[in-house]
Design a protein around this motif. Structure first.
Motif, PDB file in Angstrom:
ATOM      1  N   SER A 155       0.854  -1.184   0.000  1.00 29.76           N
ATOM      2  CA  SER A 155       0.000   0.000   0.000  1.00 29.76           C
ATOM      3  C   SER A 155       0.888   1.231   0.000  1.00 29.76           C
ATOM      4  N   LEU A 156       0.546   2.191  -0.839  1.00 30.43           N
ATOM      5  CA  LEU A 156       1.351   3.397  -0.944  1.00 30.43           C
ATOM      6  C   LEU A 156       0.835   4.468  -0.004  1.00 30.43           C
ATOM      7  N   GLU A 157       1.624   5.531   0.124  1.00 33.54           N
ATOM      8  CA  GLU A 157       1.278   6.619   1.024  1.00 33.54           C
ATOM      9  C   GLU A 157       1.249   7.934   0.252  1.00 33.54           C
ATOM     10  N   MET A 158       0.875   8.989   0.951  1.00 34.42           N
ATOM     11  CA  MET A 158       0.746  10.291   0.310  1.00 34.42           C
ATOM     12  C   MET A 158       2.039  10.710  -0.400  1.00 34.42           C
ATOM     13  N   HIS A 159       3.164  10.502   0.264  1.00 38.71           N
ATOM     14  CA  HIS A 159       4.419  10.983  -0.310  1.00 38.71           C
ATOM     15  C   HIS A 159       4.857  10.181  -1.526  1.00 38.71           C
ATOM     16  N   ASP A 160       4.155   9.085  -1.843  1.00 40.21           N
ATOM     17  CA  ASP A 160       4.510   8.309  -3.028  1.00 40.21           C
ATOM     18  C   ASP A 160       3.978   8.925  -4.318  1.00 40.21           C
ATOM     19  N   PHE A 161       3.043   9.866  -4.221  1.00 40.18           N
ATOM     20  CA  PHE A 161       2.556  10.551  -5.411  1.00 40.18           C
ATOM     21  C   PHE A 161       3.551  11.628  -5.839  1.00 40.18           C
ATOM     22  N   TYR A 162       3.670  11.799  -7.146  1.00 40.05           N
ATOM     23  CA  TYR A 162       4.457  12.908  -7.693  1.00 40.05           C
ATOM     24  C   TYR A 162       3.803  14.218  -7.274  1.00 40.05           C
ATOM     25  N   ARG A 163       4.573  15.103  -6.656  1.00 36.73           N
ATOM     26  CA  ARG A 163       3.988  16.306  -6.058  1.00 36.73           C
ATOM     27  C   ARG A 163       3.760  17.434  -7.053  1.00 36.73           C
ATOM     28  N   GLY A 164       4.132  17.214  -8.303  1.00 30.77           N
ATOM     29  CA  GLY A 164       3.912  18.256  -9.291  1.00 30.77           C
ATOM     30  C   GLY A 164       2.588  18.136 -10.016  1.00 30.77           C
ATOM     31  N   ILE A 165       1.725  17.208  -9.586  1.00 29.47           N
ATOM     32  CA  ILE A 165       0.413  17.045 -10.221  1.00 29.47           C
ATOM     33  C   ILE A 165      -0.419  18.303  -9.989  1.00 29.47           C
ATOM     34  N   SER A 166      -1.030  18.822 -11.043  1.00 31.85           N
ATOM     35  CA  SER A 166      -1.841  20.043 -10.932  1.00 31.85           C
ATOM     36  C   SER A 166      -3.166  19.735 -10.236  1.00 31.85           C
ATOM     37  N   PRO A 167      -3.551  20.557  -9.262  1.00 32.56           N
ATOM     38  CA  PRO A 167      -4.831  20.336  -8.562  1.00 32.56           C
ATOM     39  C   PRO A 167      -6.008  20.394  -9.537  1.00 32.56           C
ATOM     40  N   SER A 168      -6.939  19.465  -9.373  1.00 32.88           N
ATOM     41  CA  SER A 168      -8.145  19.423 -10.207  1.00 32.88           C
ATOM     42  C   SER A 168      -9.176  18.564  -9.491  1.00 32.88           C
ATOM     43  N   GLN A 169     -10.275  18.273 -10.170  1.00 35.86           N
ATOM     44  CA  GLN A 169     -11.294  17.389  -9.603  1.00 35.86           C
ATOM     45  C   GLN A 169     -10.988  15.923  -9.886  1.00 35.86           C
ATOM     46  N   GLU A 170      -9.874  15.668 -10.594  1.00 35.93           N
ATOM     47  CA  GLU A 170      -9.470  14.300 -10.895  1.00 35.93           C
ATOM     48  C   GLU A 170      -8.494  13.809  -9.826  1.00 35.93           C
ATOM     49  N   PRO A 171      -8.770  12.678  -9.191  1.00 33.44           N
ATOM     50  CA  PRO A 171      -7.822  12.153  -8.196  1.00 33.44           C
ATOM     51  C   PRO A 171      -6.554  11.666  -8.879  1.00 33.44           C
ATOM     52  N   PRO A 172      -5.411  11.773  -8.228  1.00 32.09           N
ATOM     53  CA  PRO A 172      -4.156  11.329  -8.850  1.00 32.09           C
ATOM     54  C   PRO A 172      -4.081   9.808  -8.905  1.00 32.09           C
ATOM     55  N   SER A 173      -3.312   9.307  -9.826  1.00 31.74           N
ATOM     56  CA  SER A 173      -3.080   7.865  -9.926  1.00 31.74           C
ATOM     57  C   SER A 173      -1.625   7.633 -10.284  1.00 31.74           C
ATOM     58  N   ILE A 174      -1.164   6.435 -10.009  1.00 35.80           N
ATOM     59  CA  ILE A 174       0.212   6.031 -10.293  1.00 35.80           C
ATOM     60  C   ILE A 174       0.172   4.835 -11.231  1.00 35.80           C
TER      61      ILE A 174
END
Length: 654
Positions: A54-73
Motif C-alpha cells: 500500500s502506498l502513502e501520500m508521499h509516493d505521489f508525484y507532487r507536481g500534479i496540478s490540482p483538479s477534480q481528478e484524483p491522482p493515480s500512479i
C-alpha cells in the motif's frame, strides 16, 4: 528474457519517465534525490508481492496540478526476449502477457496501477471542491487514500483506465526478487529472522543428496533414543500421578530430528589461522557484506525447475543492491562489481542485477553500457541518460574506438565526471591541482557546486566529449551538464614548411617573411569544432600555458615562485624591480629576447616575468603542488586569476 524498460508515471520524483535497460547488470548513478531508490521501489511494486504494497501520500508525484481528478500512479515494465533462445519456462511465464511478437523476438508488458475506483470518484470530488488549490487538493487525497486500490495488468496498458487482463500475485511467483538495502544489517539477515539466508542456503545445498538426508535422519533417530535412555523418566514425572495429570494419559518423551533441526545448531565461523576460529559476528562489516552478497548470488540459481519443480520455480531471479560499496575498501568495491558482472554473464538462464551507487570505484569496474545516469533537467524533470550508447552516433569518427578509450581510462578519478553537475576537463596535472584553488579565489566552491575536474590529455578530449553531446548525429548528450575544456594555446611557428615549434605569443607575426605562425594549437581548433552548436560545451584557452598565463596576470607576485623554480632569487628580483640577472638572461634565445624588447610597457614587464618564470619551472607536478600551497596561504584576494580560467569556472558552475 530481461527487463528492457520501465515507464514510471506520477510516482515519487517521476512525472512521466521511461528508463531503458540492457540485460545483465545495470548500475544506476546520480545525485542524491535523483530517483535511484525510487526506481528500484517501482520495480518491486510489480515483481515483489504482486503489487500488494500500500502506498502513502508521499509516493505521489507532487507536481500534479490540482483538479477534480484524483491522482493515480502507473508503472509499466517491459520484458523482452534476450539474445539466444529463451527457455520454455520463460516463454510459459509470459505467454499470456505478450504485447508484441516478431520473428524470434517478443515483448511483454506488466503495469502496476494505484488508483481510486470509479465508484469512489464522487466522494473525492465532494472533498476537493470545484477549484481546489494545492493544499486543498492533497488534503482531499489524504482523506480518500484508504479507498485507493492497486492491481497489476498484463499486455499493452490502457491510455486512461486500467486494463482488464489482470495478473494475480501467484502469477508473479516465477520472479524472484532479492534485495540488499542501503542500510542493512547483514548479520541479522544471515542468521536470524524467519528465513535467515545462511540456513536457507544450506537447506538448498542439502536437497541435492536425498539419500544422504535419509541416512542422517536414521542416525538422528538413534541419537534421540540414546538420549531418551539417559533420562530418568520416573524422577521427571513422579508427581504426575499425584496431581492427576496421568488421567489424561501417561506422559513420555519422544522426538525426531530432521536436517533442518541440525541446521539451527550450525554457526558460521571465520578461520583465523593460528588463532583458531572466530564467530562471524566478530568479522568486519565489509567482509560480512561480501559474505552475504555471495550467498545471495549463489542462491539466484537454486530455485530452478530442476530443483523445486515448475510450480515453485523461480524462472527469472533479480537482485537489487543499494550502495554495494557500503563498508567496503575501494579495492574490494572494484573486485565485487567485476565478480558480479562475470557471474551474471557466465551463468545459464536469465537473471538481472540492478545496483545503485555513489562510488567511482564501482563505475570504473563496470562498462559504460551498464551505466544509467539519472539527473534533473532544466525543467526539473528526472531524465535518464546512457553513456555507453552515444558513441554509436558519432559523426565521421570511430565511435567504438572512442568508447574503448574512455572505458580504458575511466578510472576512479575520471569517473567523477559521471556523477558531477558540471565538469572541467583539463590537459595535465598542473590544472588538476590548481583549478580548485583558483575556483575558491573566484568565490566558487567546486565541492559545493558538484563540479568535477578531470585530466584527459590534450589529444584525447575528443574521446570524452561525445558523452556530453559533441560530434553526435542528433546532438543529444548522454550526460546533460556544462563542460568547460581548459586547453593550452601553445602558439607555434615553423620555417619552410617544417615542423611547428613552440614559441611565445608575442612572437606571433613578428617575422612573417621567415616563419609561418599558428596562434593556437590544432587541439584548440579541433575542440572548437566539436563545441559548435553544442551549448553544453565551451573551450577556454589563454595566451600560452596555465603557468605562463598566471604569471602574466601577476607579474609582481612572489607567491608564484616555488622551490621547484631554478634561479628563484633572480626571479624574485625580477618581480620586485624588473631587473633580469645574467643567469636568467641565458634561459631564452636572442630571438625571443628581441621580441620581448619590442613590446611596450606595461606589456613588456608582464611578458618578461611570465617568460622567465615558465623557463625556470622544473617538474610541473611538483611545482603545481608547491604553488597550490602558496596560493592557498596567500588567499584569493592577493592574486589575479586569468580571465579564461575565471570564465571556465563560472561556466562549469552555472
Amino acid at each position: 528474457m530481461y527487463i528492457s524498460s520501465l515507464r514510471i508515471r506520477n510516482y515519487r520524483c517521476f512525472e512521466d519517465t521511461r528508463v531503458g535497460f540492457d540485460s545483465g547488470v545495470t548500475v544506476l548513478i546520480g545525485e542524491n534525490n535523483s530517483g535511484k531508490t525510487s526506481l528500484l521501489n517501482a520495480l518491486r511494486l510489480i515483481f515483489e508481492g504482486g503489487g500488494a504494497r500500500s502506498l502513502e501520500m508521499h509516493d505521489f508525484y507532487r507536481g500534479i496540478s490540482p483538479s477534480q481528478e484524483p491522482p493515480s500512479i502507473s508503472i509499466t515494465a517491459t520484458l523482452a526476449s534476450a539474445e539466444g533462445e529463451d527457455t520454455p519456462a520463460e516463454l510459459g511465464t509470459v505467454a499470456t502477457w505478450l504485447s508484441e511478437v516478431g520473428e524470434g523476438e517478443w515483448e511483454a508488458k506488466l503495469t502496476y496501477h494505484y488508483y481510486l475506483p470509479d465508484d469512489q470518484q464522487d466522494a473525492f470530488q465532494e472533498q476537493v471542491g470545484d477549484d481546489p488549490n494545492e493544499e486543498e487538493y492533497w488534503r482531499a487525497v489524504e482523506r480518500v487514500l484508504p479507498k485507493y486500490v492497486s492491481r497489476i495488468d498484463a499486455g499493452e496498458p490502457g491510455t486512461e483506465e486500467p486494463g482488464y487482463a489482470r495478473v494475480e500475485p501467484r502469477d508473479l511467483n516465477a520472479f524472484g526478487v532479492n534485495s540488499l538495502d542501503a542500510i542493512r544489517n547483514v548479520e541479522r539477515e544471515m542468521f536470524s529472522g524467519r528465513k535467515p539466508k545462511l540456513r536457507s542456503m544450506l537447506d538448498t545445498v542439502l536437497r541435492e543428496d536425498p539419500e544422504a538426508k535419509e541416512e542422517l535422519e536414521r542416525e538422528a533417530s538413534q541419537l534421540v533414543d540414546d538420549l531418551r535412555e539417559r533420562i530418568n523418566l520416573e524422577a521427571l514425572f513422579e508427581l504426575a500421578e499425584e496431581t492427576g495429570a496421568e488421567d489424561g494419559g501417561t506422559p513420555d518423551i519422544d522426538g525426531r530430528l530432521r536436517e533442518k533441526d541440525f541446521l539451527k545448531a550450525l554457526r558460521l565461523v571465520v578461520d583465523a589461522g593460528s588463532g583458531g576460529t572466530l564467530p562471524v559476528t566478530y568479522n568486519g562489516l565489509g567482509y560480512n557484506n561480501l559474505l552475504y552478497i555471495s550467498l545471495v548470488l549463489a542462491g539466484l540459481q537454486t530455485e530452478t525447475v530442476e530443483e523445486v519443480g515448475p510450480e515453485n520455480a523461480t524462472v527469472f531471479p533479480m537482485l537489487f543492491i543499494e550502495e554495494p560499496e557500503a563498508h567496503l575498501h575501494p579495492a574490494l568495491q572494484f573486485k565485487l562489481l567485476k565478480f558480479i558482472h562475470e557471474r551474471v554473464e557466465h551463468e545459464s538462464g536469465s537473471q538481472q542485477v540492478f545496483a545503485t551507487t555513489h562510488s567511482t570505484h564501482i563505475t570504473s569496474a563496470t562498462g559504460l553500457d551498464s551505466i544509467v545516469s539519472l539527473s534533473e533537467n532544466q525543467d526539473g524533470d528526472i531524465t535518464p541518460s546512457y553513456p555507453g550508447r552515444v558513441f554509436r552516433y558519432m559523426e565521421g569518427e570511430d565511435g567504438q574506438g572512442s568508447k574503448a578509450y574512455v572505458e580504458r581510462f575511466l578510472d576512479a578519478t575520471k569517473s567523477t565526471m559521471l556523477f558531477a553537475r558540471g565538469v572541467i576537463l583539463v590537459e595535465g596535472i598542473s590544472e588538476q591541482i590548481l583549478i580548485p584553488t583558483l575556483a575558491n579565489a573566484c568565490d566558487y566552491s567546486l565541492e559545493d557546486e558538484h563540479v568535477a575536474v578531470a585530466g584527459v590529455g590534450g589529444r584525447t578530449f575528443k574521446h570524452f566529449l561525445p558523452l556530453f553531446g559533441a560530434n553526435l548525429e542528433d546532438g543529444t548528450p548522454a550526460l546533460d551538464r556544462p563542460v568547460a575544456c581548459i586547453v593550452d594555446a601553445d602558439p607555434a611557428r615553423r620555417q619552410d614548411g617544417g615542423q611547428y615549434e613552440n614559441c611565445y605569443p608575442y612572437q606571433i607575426g613578428n617575422q612573417e617573411d621567415d616563419f609561418e605562425y599558428r596562434p593556437q594549437s590544432g587541439v584548440v581548433e579541433t575542440l572548437e569544432q566539436y563545441a559548435d552548436d553544442n551549448s553544453n560545451i565551451q573551450i577556454f584557452c589563454g595566451e600560452k600555458t596555465l603557468e605562463y598565463d598566471l604569471a602574466l596576470a601577476n607579474p609582481t607576485n612572489q607567491s608564484l615562485i616555488t622551490r621547484e623554480c631554478v634561479h628563484r632569487e633572480h626571479l624574485r628580483t625580477l618581480a620586485n624591480v624588473g631587473e633580469v640577472g645574467e643567469d636568467l638572461r641565458a634561459k631564452i634565445s636572442d630571438n625571443t629576447s628581441e621580441a620581448l624588447n619590442a613590446l611596450d610597457d606595461p606589456d613588456r614587464a608582464a611578458a618578461r616575468f611570465a617568460t622567465y618564470y615558465l623557463e625556470c619551472i622544473e617538474g610541473k607536478g611538483g611545482h603545481a603542488q608547491a604553488l597550490n600551497l602558496n596560493l592557498r596561504e596567500a588567499g584569493g584576494e592577493e592574486y589575479e586569476v586569468p580571465t579564461y580560467i575565471r570564465n571556465a569556472i563560472a561556466f562549469a558552475c552555472q
